[in-house]
Design a protein around this motif. Structure first.
Motif, PDB file in Angstrom:
ATOM      1  N   PRO A  72      49.410  59.692  33.474  1.00 42.10           N
ATOM      2  CA  PRO A  72      48.703  58.445  33.173  1.00 42.10           C
ATOM      3  C   PRO A  72      49.106  57.289  34.096  1.00 42.10           C
ATOM      4  O   PRO A  72      50.276  57.130  34.428  1.00 42.10           O
ATOM      5  N   GLU A  73      48.116  56.512  34.497  1.00 41.90           N
ATOM      6  CA  GLU A  73      48.346  55.280  35.252  1.00 41.90           C
ATOM      7  C   GLU A  73      47.793  54.074  34.496  1.00 41.90           C
ATOM      8  O   GLU A  73      48.460  53.046  34.396  1.00 41.90           O
ATOM      9  N   GLN A  74      46.583  54.197  33.973  1.00 36.43           N
ATOM     10  CA  GLN A  74      45.971  53.094  33.225  1.00 36.43           C
ATOM     11  C   GLN A  74      45.014  53.628  32.170  1.00 36.43           C
ATOM     12  O   GLN A  74      44.039  54.290  32.480  1.00 36.43           O
TER      13      GLN A  74
ATOM     14  N   LEU B 260      32.876  35.051  41.820  1.00 35.90           N
ATOM     15  CA  LEU B 260      34.108  35.215  41.055  1.00 35.90           C
ATOM     16  C   LEU B 260      33.821  36.238  39.963  1.00 35.90           C
ATOM     17  O   LEU B 260      33.000  35.991  39.077  1.00 35.90           O
ATOM     18  N   LEU B 261      34.480  37.388  40.043  1.00 35.02           N
ATOM     19  CA  LEU B 261      34.232  38.453  39.069  1.00 35.02           C
ATOM     20  C   LEU B 261      35.099  38.233  37.832  1.00 35.02           C
ATOM     21  O   LEU B 261      36.313  38.128  37.933  1.00 35.02           O
ATOM     22  N   LEU B 262      34.437  38.151  36.681  1.00 28.80           N
ATOM     23  CA  LEU B 262      35.130  37.994  35.412  1.00 28.80           C
ATOM     24  C   LEU B 262      35.079  39.302  34.639  1.00 28.80           C
ATOM     25  O   LEU B 262      34.012  39.894  34.466  1.00 28.80           O
ATOM     26  N   CYS B 263      36.226  39.763  34.194  1.00 21.99           N
ATOM     27  CA  CYS B 263      36.313  40.994  33.415  1.00 21.99           C
ATOM     28  C   CYS B 263      36.475  40.625  31.947  1.00 21.99           C
ATOM     29  O   CYS B 263      37.333  39.812  31.595  1.00 21.99           O
ATOM     30  N   VAL B 264      35.652  41.220  31.093  1.00 19.66           N
ATOM     31  CA  VAL B 264      35.706  40.909  29.669  1.00 19.66           C
ATOM     32  C   VAL B 264      35.982  42.175  28.873  1.00 19.66           C
ATOM     33  O   VAL B 264      35.592  43.279  29.254  1.00 19.66           O
ATOM     34  N   GLY B 265      36.678  42.001  27.756  1.00 17.21           N
ATOM     35  CA  GLY B 265      37.003  43.131  26.893  1.00 17.21           C
ATOM     36  C   GLY B 265      37.875  44.151  27.583  1.00 17.21           C
ATOM     37  O   GLY B 265      38.844  43.813  28.267  1.00 17.21           O
ATOM     38  N   ARG B 266      37.524  45.427  27.445  1.00 14.73           N
ATOM     39  CA  ARG B 266      38.327  46.503  28.048  1.00 14.73           C
ATOM     40  C   ARG B 266      38.320  46.448  29.575  1.00 14.73           C
ATOM     41  O   ARG B 266      39.186  47.030  30.219  1.00 14.73           O
ATOM     42  N   ALA B 267      37.350  45.762  30.144  1.00 13.05           N
ATOM     43  CA  ALA B 267      37.292  45.666  31.610  1.00 13.05           C
ATOM     44  C   ALA B 267      38.474  44.890  32.185  1.00 13.05           C
ATOM     45  O   ALA B 267      38.752  44.987  33.374  1.00 13.05           O
ATOM     46  N   THR B 268      39.194  44.133  31.343  1.00 15.33           N
ATOM     47  CA  THR B 268      40.394  43.452  31.841  1.00 15.33           C
ATOM     48  C   THR B 268      41.436  44.457  32.318  1.00 15.33           C
ATOM     49  O   THR B 268      42.328  44.104  33.093  1.00 15.33           O
ATOM     50  N   LYS B 269      41.305  45.705  31.873  1.00 14.44           N
ATOM     51  CA  LYS B 269      42.265  46.732  32.289  1.00 14.44           C
ATOM     52  C   LYS B 269      41.994  47.256  33.698  1.00 14.44           C
ATOM     53  O   LYS B 269      42.803  48.005  34.246  1.00 14.44           O
ATOM     54  N   VAL B 270      40.861  46.869  34.287  1.00 16.36           N
ATOM     55  CA  VAL B 270      40.565  47.318  35.652  1.00 16.36           C
ATOM     56  C   VAL B 270      40.598  46.154  36.645  1.00 16.36           C
ATOM     57  O   VAL B 270      40.161  46.300  37.792  1.00 16.36           O
ATOM     58  N   VAL B 271      41.130  45.009  36.215  1.00 14.65           N
ATOM     59  CA  VAL B 271      41.197  43.829  37.091  1.00 14.65           C
ATOM     60  C   VAL B 271      41.901  44.153  38.398  1.00 14.65           C
ATOM     61  O   VAL B 271      41.432  43.791  39.485  1.00 14.65           O
ATOM     62  N   ASN B 272      43.035  44.835  38.326  1.00 20.63           N
ATOM     63  CA  ASN B 272      43.804  45.126  39.548  1.00 20.63           C
ATOM     64  C   ASN B 272      43.029  45.994  40.530  1.00 20.63           C
ATOM     65  O   ASN B 272      43.188  45.864  41.750  1.00 20.63           O
ATOM     66  N   TYR B 273      42.184  46.869  40.021  1.00 19.41           N
ATOM     67  CA  TYR B 273      41.394  47.728  40.896  1.00 19.41           C
ATOM     68  C   TYR B 273      40.267  46.925  41.552  1.00 19.41           C
ATOM     69  O   TYR B 273      39.911  47.182  42.710  1.00 19.41           O
ATOM     70  N   LEU B 274      39.733  45.955  40.837  1.00 17.14           N
ATOM     71  CA  LEU B 274      38.739  45.062  41.427  1.00 17.14           C
ATOM     72  C   LEU B 274      39.368  44.202  42.511  1.00 17.14           C
ATOM     73  O   LEU B 274      38.767  43.925  43.544  1.00 17.14           O
ATOM     74  N   MET B 275      40.591  43.743  42.272  1.00 18.42           N
ATOM     75  CA  MET B 275      41.273  42.892  43.244  1.00 18.42           C
ATOM     76  C   MET B 275      41.510  43.615  44.554  1.00 18.42           C
ATOM     77  O   MET B 275      41.581  42.992  45.621  1.00 18.42           O
ATOM     78  N   ASP B 276      41.619  44.940  44.482  1.00 22.30           N
ATOM     79  CA  ASP B 276      41.843  45.729  45.694  1.00 22.30           C
ATOM     80  C   ASP B 276      40.576  45.904  46.531  1.00 22.30           C
ATOM     81  O   ASP B 276      40.637  46.365  47.667  1.00 22.30           O
ATOM     82  N   SER B 277      39.432  45.541  45.961  1.00 25.30           N
ATOM     83  CA  SER B 277      38.173  45.717  46.699  1.00 25.30           C
ATOM     84  C   SER B 277      38.040  44.636  47.769  1.00 25.30           C
ATOM     85  O   SER B 277      38.578  43.538  47.644  1.00 25.30           O
ATOM     86  N   GLY B 278      37.312  44.950  48.823  1.00 29.81           N
ATOM     87  CA  GLY B 278      37.150  44.009  49.928  1.00 29.81           C
ATOM     88  C   GLY B 278      36.282  42.817  49.563  1.00 29.81           C
ATOM     89  O   GLY B 278      35.505  42.854  48.600  1.00 29.81           O
TER      90      GLY B 278
END
Length: 304
Positions: A292-294, A45-63
């Motif tokens: 801009p996207e993110q 289970l990948l947890l994103c902390v701090g500014r990394a919460t802004k890339v959660v959607n890109y992680l979700m797209d990974s296989g």
């Protein structure tokens, strides 16, 4: 603190339980996860902390890669062992490995899947499981999924006393795939009820189960002020995209949300400055530039 923590989620916990525990351990509010694991599923289970919460959607797209067990001859309301048994059927004989593999192959590639009624998918602002628990009818949305492969990992076992057969599998799939639904689909193709009886997420994106830490390990590392040892850079979630290094003039424009006039490089660009990923832009076919996207990290604007 910014980055990605590869956590080992144990059975019995929800993904949100893990997020809450992590917030308490790290004394941080900005913590999110990149893909729900059911309580009875363990693994990465990948947890994103701090500014990394802004890339959660890109992680979700990974296989993701899972291993698990399917029981043939039994079906439940939830498509796993947490639900009530709704159908049983004794197998006259065990299916051969070839028969099972042939049906698994039919469940690979792009396909349309209807998520289970007991799931967290939202319809009209409510989770599907809320409709199920209230015994209210609801039309479940159809979703496109992609299964790279679905294969057996060992010999099946057959219980002559119950007439049930267990098969063991590994599956590689994309975002939004419900593996327990694929388990019931396998049974349907074989002509028998089926249920997912065990599941472990072995890999999410580039993170394997061997890379993970438990909540107790995370707590110990935090007390020793060594958390940075296990936090991956947020750019790990963006490796599949082209990266572009900004010069000072471009950086000043991007910091203000300006468009970026460049020759077309790829559909999305990760813009970097001073060695950090700052934002994600995408190509605009009408304006013929990147927009801009993110936004991720717009600090350190005065450095060269």
């Amino acid at each position: 603190m910014d980055g990605i923590i590869p956590l080992y989620k144990q059975k019995g916990m929800t993904s949100n339980d893990c997020v809450r525990r992590c917030r308490g351990i790290l004394s941080m509010k900005r913590v999110g996860h990149s893909g729900t694991l059911d309580p009875n599923v363990d693994g990465v289970l990948l947890l994103c902390v701090g500014r990394a919460t802004k890339v959660v959607n890109y992680l979700m797209d990974s296989g993701k890669i899972y291993t698990g067990e399917i029981t043939l001859g039994l079906a439940t309301t939830t498509e796993d062992l947490d639900g009530e048994v709704i159908e049983t059927k004794r197998l006259v004989r065990p299916f051969t490995s070839v028969e099972i593999s042939e049906k698994m192959q039919l469940l690979t590639g792009e396909q349309i899947q209807i998520p289970p009624l007991y799931s967290a998918v939202k319809v009209n602002g409510r989770r599907l499981y809320a409709y199920a628990r209230a015994h209210q009818p609801v039309e479940r949305p159809k979703r496109k999924i992609n299964v790279a492969y679905f294969r057996q990992t060992g010999a099946t076992t057959f219980d002559s006393a119950t007439g049930q057969q267990k098969c063991y599998f590994e599956i590689s799939c994309g975002k939004g795939t419900y593996v327990r639904t694929l388990a019931t689909d396998l049974g349907r193709l074989l002509g028998v009820p089926a249920v997912m009886s065990q599941l472990t997420r072995q890999q999410s994106g580039s993170f394997k189960i061997s890379d993970t830490v438990s909540l107790s390990q995370l707590e110990k590392l935090t007390k020793l002020d060594r958390v940075q040892e296990i936090i991956a850079d947020l750019d790990t979630a963006l490796q599949k995209f082209e990266h572009y290094q900004l010069d000072l003039t471009e950086w000043q424009k991007v910091r203000n949300g300006g468009f970026l006039k460049l020759q077309y490089i790829s559909e999305k660009l990760v813009l970097t400055y001073n060695g950090k990923s700052r934002c994600i832009y995408h190509w605009h076919s009408k304006y013929l530039c990147y927009v801009p996207e993110q936004m991720i990290d717009l600090t350190e604007g005065n450095q060269t």
